[in-house]
Motif scaffolding. Structure first.
Motif, mmCIF file in Angstrom:
data_model
loop_
_atom_site.group_PDB
_atom_site.id
_atom_site.type_symbol
_atom_site.label_atom_id
_atom_site.label_comp_id
_atom_site.label_asym_id
_atom_site.label_seq_id
_atom_site.Cartn_x
_atom_site.Cartn_y
_atom_site.Cartn_z
ATOM 1 N N ARG A 136 6.401 -8.201 -27.000
ATOM 2 C CA ARG A 136 5.822 -7.612 -25.792
ATOM 3 C C ARG A 136 4.873 -8.591 -25.125
ATOM 4 N NH1 ARG A 136 3.606 -1.728 -27.166
ATOM 5 N NH2 ARG A 136 3.519 -1.698 -24.878
ATOM 6 N N PRO A 137 4.933 -8.695 -23.808
ATOM 7 C CA PRO A 137 3.975 -9.560 -23.089
ATOM 8 C C PRO A 137 2.548 -9.040 -23.286
ATOM 9 C CG PRO A 137 5.822 -8.963 -21.680
ATOM 10 C CD PRO A 137 5.924 -8.101 -22.901
ATOM 11 N N GLN A 138 1.597 -9.950 -23.273
ATOM 12 C CA GLN A 138 0.194 -9.589 -23.479
ATOM 13 C C GLN A 138 -0.452 -9.242 -22.151
ATOM 14 O OE1 GLN A 138 -2.358 -12.730 -24.972
ATOM 15 N NE2 GLN A 138 -3.560 -11.260 -26.146
ATOM 16 N N LYS A 139 -1.134 -8.106 -22.119
ATOM 17 C CA LYS A 139 -1.836 -7.666 -20.917
ATOM 18 C C LYS A 139 -3.272 -8.179 -20.965
ATOM 19 C CE LYS A 139 -3.197 -3.427 -18.461
ATOM 20 N NZ LYS A 139 -3.149 -1.949 -18.500
ATOM 21 N N PHE A 140 -3.752 -8.735 -19.862
ATOM 22 C CA PHE A 140 -5.131 -9.194 -19.809
ATOM 23 C C PHE A 140 -5.693 -8.945 -18.412
ATOM 24 C CE2 PHE A 140 -2.408 -12.688 -18.607
ATOM 25 C CZ PHE A 140 -3.061 -13.319 -17.546
ATOM 26 N N ALA A 141 -7.007 -9.015 -18.301
ATOM 27 C CA ALA A 141 -7.686 -8.761 -17.032
ATOM 28 C C ALA A 141 -8.418 -10.015 -16.583
ATOM 29 C CB ALA A 141 -8.680 -7.607 -17.172
ATOM 30 N N LEU A 142 -8.579 -10.155 -15.269
ATOM 31 C CA LEU A 142 -9.345 -11.252 -14.679
ATOM 32 C C LEU A 142 -10.585 -10.640 -14.027
ATOM 33 C CD1 LEU A 142 -6.477 -13.364 -13.050
ATOM 34 C CD2 LEU A 142 -7.636 -13.766 -15.228
ATOM 35 N N LEU A 143 -11.750 -10.919 -14.595
ATOM 36 C CA LEU A 143 -12.989 -10.284 -14.159
ATOM 37 C C LEU A 143 -13.842 -11.244 -13.335
ATOM 38 C CD1 LEU A 143 -12.160 -9.009 -17.083
ATOM 39 C CD2 LEU A 143 -14.378 -7.926 -16.919
ATOM 40 N N ASN A 144 -14.441 -10.725 -12.263
ATOM 41 C CA ASN A 144 -15.374 -11.544 -11.495
ATOM 42 C C ASN A 144 -16.727 -11.567 -12.200
ATOM 43 O OD1 ASN A 144 -16.762 -9.173 -10.800
ATOM 44 N ND2 ASN A 144 -15.685 -8.957 -8.857
ATOM 45 N N GLU A 145 -17.702 -12.224 -11.600
ATOM 46 C CA GLU A 145 -18.996 -12.415 -12.266
ATOM 47 C C GLU A 145 -19.669 -11.088 -12.596
ATOM 48 O OE1 GLU A 145 -23.125 -14.998 -11.683
ATOM 49 O OE2 GLU A 145 -21.715 -14.777 -10.015
#
Length: 334
Positions: free
Chosen positions: A190-199
Motif C-alpha cells: 500500500r502507498p504511504q499517506k503523508f501530510a505537508l504542513l506549513n509553519e
C-alpha cells in the motif's frame, strides 16, 4: 504581573487538585494549543499591526510555559510515588556475569559492581533529530509529516492519526494537503499517506507533545528551517524576481515567431536549474546561497541572449554560458 492574554494566567495550575495526571496533561495540551491558535488569529486578523506579531510570540511562549508546568507536575507526581530501593534489589546486586573470552568488558569496582560509566556522544555519530529539509507546495514552504514523526520518535502512523484527529484545527492555519507515495525499497504494498504542513500547522502539532529533549531539538530545527525560508523572501523580491523577469522578457521577444513560446521559457528554466543544481519546483524554498546563484544564472543567460536573432540562437547562447557556470559550480553542464 504578566498579562493574561486569553483568560488563563501563565504558571497557574490547570484544573482542580483532584484531577488525575492524565487529565491534567490533556488540559495542558489543550491550553497550549489554544495559545498557538490565538497567536495565529492575531496575525491573520491584524496583518498590518506590528504589535500583533509581538503578541503572537508571547502566545507561543505561554504555550511553552504550560508545557513546562505539565512536565513539572508529572515529575512531582512520579517522585511522590517513588520509594527507596531495597539493598537486595536486582539492579543493585553485584554483577557476577563472566565475559566471553576476548570480549571487551566495562570497568568494575573492587566490590564487583559496575562503575558509573559516563556515556558521551562520539563526534561524527548520527543524531536522531532529522535535518528538516522543507519542500515547496504551491509556492509555500512545508514540512513532511514523516520527518516530524522521526523527530518526535514516534511511528508515522500515529502522527497521521493525530493530524487527522485535529484536521479541523489544522485547517484554520491553511490548506492541509495529503499525498501518497510508495515506500522506498518496497515491492508492491500500500502507498504511504503523508501530510505537508506549513509553519503554523507544524507548531500546532508539536504543541500537542510534551517538551522532551528530542521534541525540543525538533522545534529548534523547525524554527531555523522556516526562518531560513523567510530570509529568502527579501532576496526574492529585491534580486531574484527582477533578474527572472529580465530573462523571460527577452525570451518573449525572441520567441515571438516560435510555434510554442511556452516551451522555450520552460527550457530556459531547466537550463538555469541544472546549472545551479536545483530540482524542478524547488526554487521557492531554495536557501539564500542557492537563490543568489539563481540570480547570477538568470542575469548571465539574459545577457548572453542580447544579440540573438531568434529563440534558437538565444537557447544556444544561454546554454553555452550556463554550461560554463554549471562546470564551475558543480562540475556538470547545463
Amino acid at each position: 504581573m504578566q498579562r493574561n492574554l486569553i483568560g488563563v494566567t501563565p504558571g497557574a495550575s490547570v484544573g482542580a487538585g483532584n484531577m488525575t495526571a492524565q487529565t491534567k496533561n490533556k488540559a495542558y495540551a489543550t491550553l497550549a494549543a489554544q495559545y498557538t491558535l490565538k497567536g495565529h488569529e492575531l496575525i491573520q486578523g491584524n496583518p498590518e499591526d506590528g504589535a500583533a506579531a509581538s503578541y503572537a510570540v508571547r502566545f507561543r511562549e505561554q504555550a511553552e510555559q504550560v508545557h513546562h508546568e505539565a512536565a513539572a507536575t508529572e515529575a512531582t507526581l512520579l517522585w511522590s510515588k517513588s520509594t527507596t530501593a531495597a539493598s537486595d534489589h536486582p539492579y543493585l546486586a553485584p554483577d557476577t556475569t563472566e565475559a566471553a573470552p576476548g570480549a571487551p568488558t566495562e570497568p568494575k569496582s573492587t566490590q564487583g559492581r559496575r562503575r558509573n560509566v559516563r556515556r558521551v556522544k562520539v563526534a561524527g555519530t548520527r543524531d536522531t533529530t532529522p535535518a528538516l529539509a522543507l519542500v515547496a507546495h504551491k509556492g509555500e514552504a512545508r514540512v513532511d509529516s514523516r520527518l516530524l514523526a522521526t523527530g518526535l520518535c514516534n511511528k508515522h502512523k500515529n502522527v497521521i492519526e493525530l493530524i487527522e484527529r485535529y484536521s479541523d484545527d489544522l485547517q484554520r492555519f491553511g490548506v492541509l494537503p495529503f499525498q501518497t507515495e510508495q515506500p522506498p525499497n518496497d515491492k508492491g504494498g500500500r502507498p504511504q499517506k503523508f501530510a505537508l504542513l506549513n509553519e503554523d500547522q507544524s507548531f500546532f502539532l508539536l504543541a500537542l507533545s510534551r517538551n522532551s529533549d528530542h521534541v525540543v531539538k525538533l522545534k529548534a530545527n523547525l524554527v531555523m528551517s522556516f526562518k531560513q525560508a523567510r530570509a529568502c523572501q527579501d532576496l526574492t523580491a529585491n534580486e531574484y524576481l527582477p533578474g527572472y523577469h529580465q530573462l523571460h522578457d527577452r525570451a518573449q521577444e525572441l520567441a515571438a515567431a516560435a510555434t510554442n513560446p511556452r516551451c522555450f521559457h520552460m527550457n530556459l528554466n531547466k537550463l538555469v536549474n541544472k546549472a545551479v543544481g536545483v530540482a524542478a519546483g524547488q526554487r521557492s524554498i531554495a536557501g539564500a546561497t542557492t537563490r543568489s546563484l539563481l540570480v547570477v544564472a538568470n542575469t548571465l543567460a539574459a545577457k548572453a541572449m542580447e544579440d540573438s536573432k531568434d529563440h534558437r540562437e538565444g537557447y544556444q547562447a544561454a546554454k553555452k554560458v550556463l554550461d560554463g557556470l554549471g562546470q564551475l559550480l558543480i562540475g556538470g553542464s547545463a
